[in-house]
Motif scaffolding. Structure first.
Motif, PDB file in Angstrom:
ATOM      1  N   LEU A  64       0.817  -1.215   0.000  1.00  5.09           N
ATOM      2  CA  LEU A  64       0.000   0.000   0.000  1.00  5.09           C
ATOM      3  C   LEU A  64       0.855   1.273   0.000  1.00  5.09           C
ATOM      4  N   ILE A  65       1.910   1.268   0.791  1.00  9.64           N
ATOM      5  CA  ILE A  65       2.745   2.474   0.878  1.00  9.64           C
ATOM      6  C   ILE A  65       3.495   2.717  -0.430  1.00  9.64           C
ATOM      7  N   ASN A  66       3.965   1.640  -1.083  1.00  5.57           N
ATOM      8  CA  ASN A  66       4.602   1.793  -2.400  1.00  5.57           C
ATOM      9  C   ASN A  66       3.643   2.466  -3.368  1.00  5.57           C
ATOM     10  N   VAL A  67       2.360   2.104  -3.295  1.00  3.21           N
ATOM     11  CA  VAL A  67       1.371   2.684  -4.203  1.00  3.21           C
ATOM     12  C   VAL A  67       1.101   4.143  -3.829  1.00  3.21           C
ATOM     13  N   VAL A  68       0.947   4.391  -2.536  1.00  5.58           N
ATOM     14  CA  VAL A  68       0.694   5.774  -2.077  1.00  5.58           C
ATOM     15  C   VAL A  68       1.859   6.675  -2.487  1.00  5.58           C
ATOM     16  N   GLN A  69       3.084   6.133  -2.396  1.00  4.16           N
ATOM     17  CA  GLN A  69       4.258   6.949  -2.717  1.00  4.16           C
ATOM     18  C   GLN A  69       4.583   6.964  -4.208  1.00  4.16           C
ATOM     19  N   GLY A  70       3.824   6.218  -5.002  1.00  2.00           N
ATOM     20  CA  GLY A  70       4.011   6.233  -6.444  1.00  2.00           C
ATOM     21  C   GLY A  70       5.144   5.356  -6.948  1.00  2.00           C
ATOM     22  N   ILE A  71       5.722   4.525  -6.063  1.00  2.00           N
ATOM     23  CA  ILE A  71       6.799   3.624  -6.480  1.00  2.00           C
ATOM     24  C   ILE A  71       6.233   2.492  -7.331  1.00  2.00           C
ATOM     25  N   ALA A  72       5.010   2.088  -7.027  1.00  2.00           N
ATOM     26  CA  ALA A  72       4.363   1.031  -7.806  1.00  2.00           C
ATOM     27  C   ALA A  72       2.975   1.494  -8.210  1.00  2.00           C
ATOM     28  N   LYS A  73       2.520   0.960  -9.345  1.00  2.00           N
ATOM     29  CA  LYS A  73       1.147   1.202  -9.768  1.00  2.00           C
ATOM     30  C   LYS A  73       0.248   0.212  -9.047  1.00  2.00           C
ATOM     31  N   LEU A  74      -0.986   0.584  -8.882  1.00  2.00           N
ATOM     32  CA  LEU A  74      -1.921  -0.268  -8.159  1.00  2.00           C
ATOM     33  C   LEU A  74      -2.008  -1.694  -8.711  1.00  2.00           C
ATOM     34  N   PRO A  75      -2.136  -1.874 -10.053  1.00  2.00           N
ATOM     35  CA  PRO A  75      -2.255  -3.254 -10.549  1.00  2.00           C
ATOM     36  C   PRO A  75      -1.033  -4.112 -10.212  1.00  2.00           C
ATOM     37  N   GLN A  76       0.129  -3.465 -10.066  1.00  2.00           N
ATOM     38  CA  GLN A  76       1.334  -4.230  -9.734  1.00  2.00           C
ATOM     39  C   GLN A  76       1.326  -4.696  -8.291  1.00  2.00           C
ATOM     40  N   ALA A  77       0.658  -3.947  -7.432  1.00  2.00           N
ATOM     41  CA  ALA A  77       0.693  -4.278  -6.006  1.00  2.00           C
ATOM     42  C   ALA A  77      -0.414  -5.241  -5.603  1.00  2.00           C
ATOM     43  N   LEU A  78      -1.465  -5.316  -6.407  1.00  2.00           N
ATOM     44  CA  LEU A  78      -2.578  -6.196  -6.058  1.00  2.00           C
ATOM     45  C   LEU A  78      -2.174  -7.657  -6.235  1.00  2.00           C
ATOM     46  N   ILE A  79      -2.492  -8.486  -5.265  1.00  2.00           N
ATOM     47  CA  ILE A  79      -2.213  -9.924  -5.355  1.00  2.00           C
ATOM     48  C   ILE A  79      -3.539 -10.640  -5.547  1.00  2.00           C
ATOM     49  N   ARG A  80      -3.638 -11.317  -6.681  1.00  2.00           N
ATOM     50  CA  ARG A  80      -4.872 -12.038  -6.995  1.00  2.00           C
ATOM     51  C   ARG A  80      -4.930 -13.314  -6.177  1.00  2.00           C
ATOM     52  N   ASP A  81      -6.057 -13.575  -5.540  1.00  2.00           N
ATOM     53  CA  ASP A  81      -6.219 -14.797  -4.757  1.00  2.00           C
ATOM     54  C   ASP A  81      -6.155 -16.018  -5.667  1.00  2.00           C
ATOM     55  N   LYS A  82      -5.511 -17.103  -5.179  1.00  2.00           N
ATOM     56  CA  LYS A  82      -5.355 -18.290  -6.022  1.00  2.00           C
ATOM     57  C   LYS A  82      -6.607 -19.143  -6.047  1.00  2.00           C
ATOM     58  N   ARG A  83      -7.483 -18.935  -5.069  1.00  2.00           N
ATOM     59  CA  ARG A  83      -8.696 -19.774  -5.001  1.00  2.00           C
ATOM     60  C   ARG A  83      -9.902 -19.084  -5.610  1.00  2.00           C
ATOM     61  N   LEU A  84     -10.004 -17.764  -5.426  1.00  2.00           N
ATOM     62  CA  LEU A  84     -11.173 -17.015  -5.891  1.00  2.00           C
ATOM     63  C   LEU A  84     -10.697 -15.919  -6.843  1.00  2.00           C
ATOM     64  N   ASP A  85     -11.120 -15.986  -8.102  1.00  2.00           N
ATOM     65  CA  ASP A  85     -10.509 -15.053  -9.052  1.00  2.00           C
ATOM     66  C   ASP A  85     -11.103 -13.641  -9.002  1.00  2.00           C
ATOM     67  N   THR A  86     -12.155 -13.416  -8.205  1.00  2.00           N
ATOM     68  CA  THR A  86     -12.638 -12.036  -8.061  1.00  2.00           C
ATOM     69  C   THR A  86     -12.167 -11.421  -6.745  1.00  2.00           C
ATOM     70  N   LEU A  87     -11.194 -12.074  -6.103  1.00  2.00           N
ATOM     71  CA  LEU A  87     -10.689 -11.577  -4.812  1.00  2.00           C
ATOM     72  C   LEU A  87      -9.220 -11.173  -4.940  1.00  2.00           C
ATOM     73  N   SER A  88      -8.906  -9.961  -4.491  1.00  2.00           N
ATOM     74  CA  SER A  88      -7.519  -9.484  -4.513  1.00  2.00           C
ATOM     75  C   SER A  88      -7.135  -8.941  -3.146  1.00  2.00           C
ATOM     76  N   LEU A  89      -5.818  -8.866  -2.937  1.00  2.00           N
ATOM     77  CA  LEU A  89      -5.279  -8.355  -1.673  1.00  2.00           C
ATOM     78  C   LEU A  89      -4.318  -7.214  -1.967  1.00  2.00           C
ATOM     79  N   LEU A  90      -4.451  -6.133  -1.203  1.00  2.00           N
ATOM     80  CA  LEU A  90      -3.437  -5.076  -1.224  1.00  2.00           C
ATOM     81  C   LEU A  90      -2.763  -5.094   0.142  1.00  2.00           C
TER      82      LEU A  90
END
Lengths: 271, 96
Positions: A60-86
């Motif tokens: 989250l802090i990398n995204v807030v500080q602009g070091i990473a874009k949001l799609p790069q920081a989101l982790i897609r859940d391996k069991r549920l494809d509509t669930l992501s983690l930041l």
């Protein structure tokens, strides 16, 4: 229209992270696009409870500080494809988060998800305030125990005054979720009753999650309890709470463990 | 007692999850302790340097860069997936 939901409590150890993972997964199982966001900077644990701890690249802090874009920081859940983690950051200090930056990230998440579920840190400091700042809905996780009820009352006061909604003269939609409820102790009068909690907090009830070994088993293996053992009592209670959150009207009951005859005869099984 | 065990064996206890928890924690903490005690995080270092090298030659579109990691006990993997347009734009002084 996306909804921002904060899972908060004031008190630590009542089940915020468990609830975020369980209900985030249950919402995704109900077909919603969901992102769960860990606001506990420096002490992240949602990644561990979700089983994604080895896959964290950006936070989250990398995204807030602009070091990473949001799609790069989101982790897609391996069991549920509509669930992501930041995930939250584990190393940077919590002052790295600021209101404006968090607002930008939340606004961007609103564009791609139906639900943005914010897992608040314990306490009433900056992290907890930022987690609730942009909320439309709030789940106040409460244990049937005096100090937890007191802290919930404190948090309700903050939801009514320190959120963007409150400052605009609107209301955050608040729900009480009772967790770690032990029906047998309640029957013996050893636990503050649910009616008393609701009367004191004057806030509607979303669900009652029974104390259960299944919660510990799920966190051991890194899977939300609603995914790890959907037939278990806490999972069914979380699924009911999720359906209520989505607007269904369901009778309030405490799901119980399905026990075999021998277990009943022997009484409560040891851990 | 043994008779009770006979009956209860019809409902086998769920598999123990504590060993899984122990394994997950050992791997995680091995990586995190390195971080908090000042050792460089090799995966993060590689990630940054790889991206720096590529962005020296191409203007990277951050949306087209996917970085995945999987930390393991003996082996960790770093996967850097960079989508490059066929007509390359020269790198600008500051990317991002």
């Amino acid at each position: 229209m996306a909804k921002v939901l904060v899972v908060t409590s004031g008190k630590g150890g009542v089940g915020k992270t468990t609830t975020t993972a369980a209900m985030g997964a249950a919402l995704a199982q109900a077909g919603q696009k969901v992102v769960v966001v860990d606001f506990d900077v420096g002490l992240r644990n949602l990644d561990l409870v979700m089983g994604a701890e080895r896959r964290v690249v950006f936070d989250l802090i990398n995204v807030v500080q602009g070091i990473a874009k949001l799609p790069q920081a989101l982790i897609r859940d391996k069991r549920l494809d509509t669930l992501s983690l930041l995930p939250a950051s584990q190393t940077k200090d919590k002052d790295a988060l600021n209101e404006e930056g968090v607002g930008r990230v939340i606004a961007e998440l609103r564009n791609s998800f139906d639900w943005v579920v914010c897992d608040s840190p314990a306490g009433i400091e900056r992290g907890a305030l930022l987690a609730m700042r942009y909320a439309d809905e709030a789940i106040i996780v409460t244990n049937p125990e005096v100090s937890s009820v007191r802290d919930s009352d404190r948090i309700i006061g903050m939801l009514d005054s320190k959120t963007v909604k409150a400052e605009k003269g609107e209301r955050v939609n608040k729900h009480i979720l009772i967790t770690r409820y032990d029906p047998s102790r309640a029957a013996r009068g050893e636990m503050i009753s649910i009616d008393d909690i609701l009367e004191i907090l004057a806030t509607p009830l979303l669900g009652i999650i029974p104390e259960s070994q299944d919660v510990l088993r799920a966190s051991n293996v890194g899977s939300p309890v609603t995914v790890n053992n959907p037939a278990s009592a806490p999972a069914r209670a979380y699924h009911d709470a999720t359906r209520r959150l989505l607007g269904e009207v369901l009778a309030m009951m405490v799901p119980s463990e399905k026990r075999g005859l021998m277990n009943l005869l022997r009484g409560r099984r040891a851990a | 007692m043994s008779i009770l065990r006979l009956f209860s064996s019809r409902r086998p206890a769920p598999p123990a999850t504590a060993p899984i928890a122990r394994e997950r924690l050992q791997i995680l903490l091995a990586h995190e302790r390195g971080l908090t005690r000042g050792q460089p995080d090799l995966l993060m270092l590689l990630r940054e340097e790889i991206l720096a090298v590529v962005s020296r030659h191409v203007a990277l579109d951050p949306e087209k860069v996917v970085v995945r990691m999987e930390r393991g006990r003996n082996v960790s993997t770093l996967e850097v997936d960079i989508e490059l347009p066929n007509e390359l734009e020269p790198a600008r002084a500051a990317t991002g």
